[in-house]
Design a protein around this motif. Sequence first.
Motif, PDB file in Angstrom:
ATOM      1  N   ARG A  79      25.297  -5.867 -24.182  1.00  0.00           N
ATOM      2  CA  ARG A  79      25.037  -7.215 -25.177  1.00  0.00           C
ATOM      3  C   ARG A  79      26.556  -7.880 -25.745  1.00  0.00           C
ATOM      4  O   ARG A  79      27.596  -6.981 -25.666  1.00  0.00           O
ATOM      5  CB  ARG A  79      24.371  -6.555 -26.538  1.00  0.00           C
ATOM      6  N   THR A 113      24.257 -10.388 -35.111  1.00  0.00           N
ATOM      7  CA  THR A 113      22.899 -10.910 -34.862  1.00  0.00           C
ATOM      8  C   THR A 113      21.745 -10.315 -34.969  1.00  0.00           C
ATOM      9  O   THR A 113      20.525 -10.528 -34.481  1.00  0.00           O
ATOM     10  CB  THR A 113      22.883 -11.490 -33.400  1.00  0.00           C
ATOM     11  N   THR A 114      21.715  -9.039 -35.765  1.00  0.00           N
ATOM     12  CA  THR A 114      20.701  -8.158 -36.180  1.00  0.00           C
ATOM     13  C   THR A 114      20.124  -8.439 -37.456  1.00  0.00           C
ATOM     14  O   THR A 114      20.865  -7.797 -38.369  1.00  0.00           O
ATOM     15  CB  THR A 114      20.836  -6.846 -35.983  1.00  0.00           C
ATOM     16  N   THR A 184      16.577  -9.098 -30.279  1.00  0.00           N
ATOM     17  CA  THR A 184      17.413 -10.033 -31.358  1.00  0.00           C
ATOM     18  C   THR A 184      16.629 -11.540 -31.104  1.00  0.00           C
ATOM     19  O   THR A 184      15.945 -11.749 -30.233  1.00  0.00           O
ATOM     20  CB  THR A 184      18.799 -10.031 -30.930  1.00  0.00           C
ATOM     21  N   ASN A 186      18.370 -13.635 -29.556  1.00  0.00           N
ATOM     22  CA  ASN A 186      19.133 -14.506 -28.458  1.00  0.00           C
ATOM     23  C   ASN A 186      18.310 -14.868 -27.460  1.00  0.00           C
ATOM     24  O   ASN A 186      18.619 -15.753 -26.806  1.00  0.00           O
ATOM     25  CB  ASN A 186      20.246 -13.352 -28.179  1.00  0.00           C
TER      26      ASN A 186
END
Length: 225
Positions: A79, A113-114, A184, A186
């Motif tokens: 990641r 990003t969590t 996520t 993403n």
Amino acid sequence: MPSRLEGVSVPDSKIAREVTEFIRDTESDLLFNHSVRVYYWGAIAGNKQRIIFDRELLYTACMFHDLGLTEHYGGSQLRFEVDGANAAADFLRSHGIAPEQIELVWNAVALHTTPGIPEFMRPEIALVQAGAGMDVVGRGFDEFSPAEREAVIEAYPREAAFAEGIVDAFYDGMRHRPQTTFGTFNDDILAFKDPTFERIDICKAILSSRWKLDHRCGHDCDHAH
């Protein structure tokens, strides 16, 4: 760099100066300015909430938080957040920073990003995510006064096409490792930019797992033991 904006300043330390130099030489203008703004949004928010936090650790985490999106990691299968976290940890370790402080910065970068977790962790971890959310999607926008917003943007411009630019930066940093976006938001980036991208469906993964495929393991297998 301005010495002070809205009651917040970049730490005046050897480590902070070296962090600035390293990220300035490594990231694009868009990512560099974004990273500094993330620090200011996070630090201003922390001051407003009267949170005690380590400015040097917060600054380091903010500056490294998107490093994994750069060309240097074009072959990585981790990641991008983990690439940035590892780089921050290596940097701090080379400067003799204590392991517990390194772990704090690693978590701040890796988890930014969590959603739903960082805000319950150490202040520096929570503030990195808060600052990133403010700068990318305007989360908490009205909690900052017009004067605060204008001061930060004047010092570290947020380009008119920043929204499109940051989406492109995310995509360029993740398109070679699409599997890392699972779990996520993403994967939204890849789905938006690439019509052929297929998300990992957790329900399909559960229903087609080895537990479902291996008929020896089930009710009868349980009784056999």
